[in-house]
Design an enzyme around this catalytic site. Structure first.
Site, PDB file in Angstrom:
ATOM      1  N   GLY A 189      68.059  51.349  60.640  1.00 25.67           N
ATOM      2  CA  GLY A 189      68.208  51.279  62.028  1.00 25.67           C
ATOM      3  C   GLY A 189      67.073  50.657  63.044  1.00 25.67           C
TER       4      GLY A 189
ATOM      5  N   GLY B  80      64.245  55.523  63.879  1.00 25.73           N
ATOM      6  CA  GLY B  80      63.136  55.920  62.833  1.00 25.73           C
ATOM      7  C   GLY B  80      62.221  56.936  63.440  1.00 25.73           C
TER       8      GLY B  80
ATOM      9  N   GLU C 162      64.019  52.113  56.758  1.00 22.34           N
ATOM     10  CA  GLU C 162      64.121  50.522  56.873  1.00 22.34           C
ATOM     11  C   GLU C 162      64.277  50.232  57.958  1.00 22.34           C
ATOM     12  OE1 GLU C 162      64.035  47.211  57.185  1.00 22.34           O
ATOM     13  OE2 GLU C 162      66.332  47.313  56.718  1.00 22.34           O
TER      14      GLU C 162
ATOM     15  N   CYS D 145      67.842  42.631  60.354  1.00 18.99           N
ATOM     16  CA  CYS D 145      66.763  43.005  60.389  1.00 18.99           C
ATOM     17  C   CYS D 145      65.269  41.810  59.860  1.00 18.99           C
ATOM     18  CB  CYS D 145      66.400  44.280  59.576  1.00 18.99           C
ATOM     19  SG  CYS D 145      66.691  44.145  57.899  1.00 18.99           S
TER      20      CYS D 145
END
Length: 517
Positions: free
Chosen positions: A250, A255, A272, A306
Site C-alpha cells: 500500500g 506502512g 511493499e 507502484c
C-alpha cells in the site's frame, strides 16, 4: 489521445452481466456473500461506476475466529513435508491456468486495468506457483564448519506461523499470490485481507484454491482464509501477535502505521509501499526503445502501479527530440473500456484518484511547468473517471518531484551530468524501481553499482514496470525494505535455526574458554 467509444447505459449492463458470468465460472456464489446486515461493503466497477455487489464485512468476532483457525491449520500444515506442500500449490496453479481468461476478466472489471494486464496479472500467479513448487524441494539450509573437534554446525529453516497478507487494489490478485504461494510451501497458514475496492477477485481466488484443496488429501481446513472489510479489519490483524508475519502492500502512509505496530509486538513485517520511480535517458540510448518503455511505464494501469514511471531525466542534447517523440506517442494512446480490444488505458480507480491527479497538475502549473494532457474524458457516465495521461515538462528551477501521485503523470527534466541525474534519481524518500537507457557500458555499470541507483530495482534498457517473478521484488527507504516473490524472498516466511551437534566424548567450549570444576 483517442477516446474509445463508451456508451454508459450499455456498458453498465455489459459489466454486470460479464461479472455474473465470471463469478459463476470461478465458483463464487454471489448470493452467499451478499450483505444481509447493516455492515455492508459496497463494491463498484471503475469502468462505469456501476454497483457490483454489497458484501458482508467481517466482524471483530469473525476476525478472532479466523486467527484461531489459522493457528490450528498452521500446527497441522507445518508437519506436512515441504514437497507435499508444493503439490498443493501445483494443483492451485492448474486451477489458475484453467481459469486464466475468466479471472483476468474479473480483475479488469473490478480494478479497471486493461484486459491484457488483467491476464498478465493472472499469469504472474501461475508463474509464482511454478516457482513455489520447485522451491518446495529447495528450502536449503547450510552445513557450517565448527572450530571444535567432533562437532558439526547446521543451519535449518522452519515454518514461522500464520501470515497476514494485506493487498492493494491495483494488483488485486498477483501480490497475494506472491505471498501465499511462498508462505504455503514454507509451511504457514494465510489470512488475506484484500483491498476494500477489490474483494470479489479475492473471493474468486479463494474459490479456486478450495477447488485445488478438494483434489489434495493432506491440507487442513482454513489453510487459506479471506476476510472482507475496511481498515478496522486490517488493524485487528496487524495488532495481534498470532499473526507472526504481516505482509502489507500500500502507501507509505499505511506502512508508517503497520510497520511500528508489528515491530512493537516483535512481529515480522514485509512492507511493499510507494514508489516514485525514474528513468534516465542518456545520449547513447536507443530512443525508440526508450519511448516504448517510458510510455508503458508511465501510462500502463492508468499510472496506478507502484512501479509506474513518474520521473524522467533526459540528457539536454536529446531532450527536445525525446519529448517530441513522447508527445506523438501520447497522442496515439487509446483510452476507454478496459475490456475492449485495442484500449491501452482504462479508468482511474475512483474520484479521489482523479482529484489527486488534478491537484498535482495544478501545483505543477503554479510552479511554472508546461502540462500536456491530464484532463478528464467524458464517457457519458459521471461515476467513471477516465483521464488523459499527463506529460509535464518541469522548469529548470525545479530539479525534482519528491511526492508520489498515484496517477498517470510523468514529470520530465533535463540533465547535463549523469552523476547528477543519478543523484536526483535517488533524492526522493521512496526507493522502489529505476532504469537507465544507454548503450554505454560504463554508464550502465555506474547506474547499477554501489554509487548508482539506490532502489531495490535498477534496470538497464528496460522500463521501471513489469518485473518477473524470478527476482525478489521490493525497495528501500520509504518503500519499506520488504522483498516478495523470487530469489530468496522465501526466507521472509520462515524462521532460522542454528544447531551445533557434539558427536565426541569431550565438551570443549567455543573460543577456547576453560570452565573446569
Amino acid at each position: 489521445m483517442k477516446l474509445h467509444e463508451l456508451k454508459a447505459a450499455d456498458t453498465a449492463h455489459d459489466v454486470n452481466s460479464t461479472l455474473q458470468q465470471c463469478l459463476f465460472t470461478l465458483g463464487v456464489e454471489l448470493e452467499s456473500v451478499k450483505s444481509r446486515s447493516g455492515n455492508a461493503l459496497d463494491v463498484y466497477s471503475p469502468i462505469d461506476g456501476s454497483h457490483l455487489a454489497s458484501i458482508d464485512q467481517a466482524s471483530p468476532g469473525e476476525v478472532e475466529l479466523a486467527m484461531n483457525r489459522a493457528e490450528e491449520a498452521f500446527r497441522v500444515w507445518r508437519k506436512v513435508p515441504a514437497p507435499k506442500r508444493g503439490e498443493l500449490i501445483r494443483l492451485f496453479g492448474e486451477e489458475l491456468r484453467n481459469n486464466k481468461q475468466t479471472l483476468g476478466t474479473l480483475v479488469t472489471i473490478e480494478c479497471g486495468k486493461i484486459l491484457q494486464e488483467g491476464l498478465g496479472e493472472v499469469q504472474e500467479m501461475i508463474d509464482i506457483c511454478d516457482f513455489a513448487v520447485g522451491l518446495s524441494r529447495q528450502l536449503y539450509g547450510l552445513t557450517i564448519a565448527s572450530e571444535r573437534a567432533e562437532h558439526t554446525m547446521r543451519e535449518t529453516w522452519h515454518p514461522m506461523g500464520p501470515v497476514c497478507v494485506i493487498s492493494a487494489f491495483n494488483f488485486p490478485v498477483a501480490v497475494w499470490a506472491w505471498n501465499f504461494a511462498l508462505a504455503a510451501v514454507c509451511g504457514n497458514s494465510v489470512i488475506w485481507k484484500p483491498s476494500e475496492k477489490t474483494p470479489l477477485t479475492a473471493l474468486a481466488c479463494q474459490a479456486l484454491f478450495e477447488k485445488a484443496m478438494g483434489r489434495f488429501d493432506d491440507a487442513p481446513e482454513h489453510l487459506s482464509q479471506v476476510l472482507i472489510g475496511e481498515r478496522d479489519v486490517g488493524e485487528q490483524l496487524v495488532d495481534d501477535a498470532r499473526m507472526k508475519i504481516v505482509s502489507a502492500t500500500g502507501s507509505c502512509a499505511m506502512g508508517r502505521v503497520v510497520g511500528p505496530k508489528v515491530a512493537a509486538r516483535f512481529g515480522r513485517s514485509i512492507l511493499e509501499l510507494g514508489g516514485n520511480n525514474a528513468i534516465i535517458v542518456t545520449p547513447s540510448a536507443d530512443l525508440e526503445m526508450a519511448v516504448r518503455a517510458i510510455l508503458f511505464g508511465a501510462v500502463g494501469t492508468a499510472g496506478q502501479r507502484c512501479t509506474t514511471t513518474r520521473r524522467l531525466f533526459v540528457h539536454e542534447s536529446i531532450y527536445k527530440k525525446l519529448i517530441a517523440a513522447l508527445k506523438s506517442a501520447y497522442q496515439k494512446i487509446t483510452i476507454g473500456n478496459p475490456l475492449d480490444d485495442g484500449v491501452l488505458v482504462g479508468p482511474l480507480i475512483d474520484n479521489s484518484a482523479y482529484d489527486n491527479m488534478q491537484n498535482a497538475l495544478t501545483l505543477a502549473s503554479e510552479l511554472g511547468a508546461t502540462v500536456h494532457g491530464g484532463s478528464r474524458l467524458d464517457t457519458g457516465d459521471g461515476s467513471a473517471y477516465y483521464a488523459q495521461p499527463a506529460l509535464v515538462e518541469m522548469p529548470d528551477s525545479i530539479s525534482n518531484v519528491r511526492e508520489e501521485t498515484f496517477a498517470p503523470i510523468l514529470y520530465a527534466f533535463s540533465y547535463t551530468d549523469l552523476e547528477d541525474a543519478i543523484a536526483r534519481n535517488n533524492d526522493v524518500p521512496q526507493g522502489l524501481s529505476s532504469a537507465i537507457f544507454t548503450n554505454d557500458i560504463r554508464e550502465a555499470e555506474l547506474f547499477v553499482s554501489a554509487v548508482g541507483s539506490d532502489c531495490g530495482i535498477a534496470n538497464v534498457n528496460i522500463g521501471t514496470s513489469g518485473a518477473e517473478i524470478g527476482g525478489a521484488f521490493g525497495g528501500e527507504k520509504e518503500t519499506g525494505g520488504g522483498r516478495e516473490s523470487g530469489s530468496d524472498a522465501w526466507k521472509g516466511y520462515m524462521r532460522r535455526s542454528t544447531s551445533t551437534l557434539n558427536y565426541g566424548a569431550e565438551l570443549p567450549l567455543a573460543q577456547g574458554i576453560r570452565f573446569d570444576l
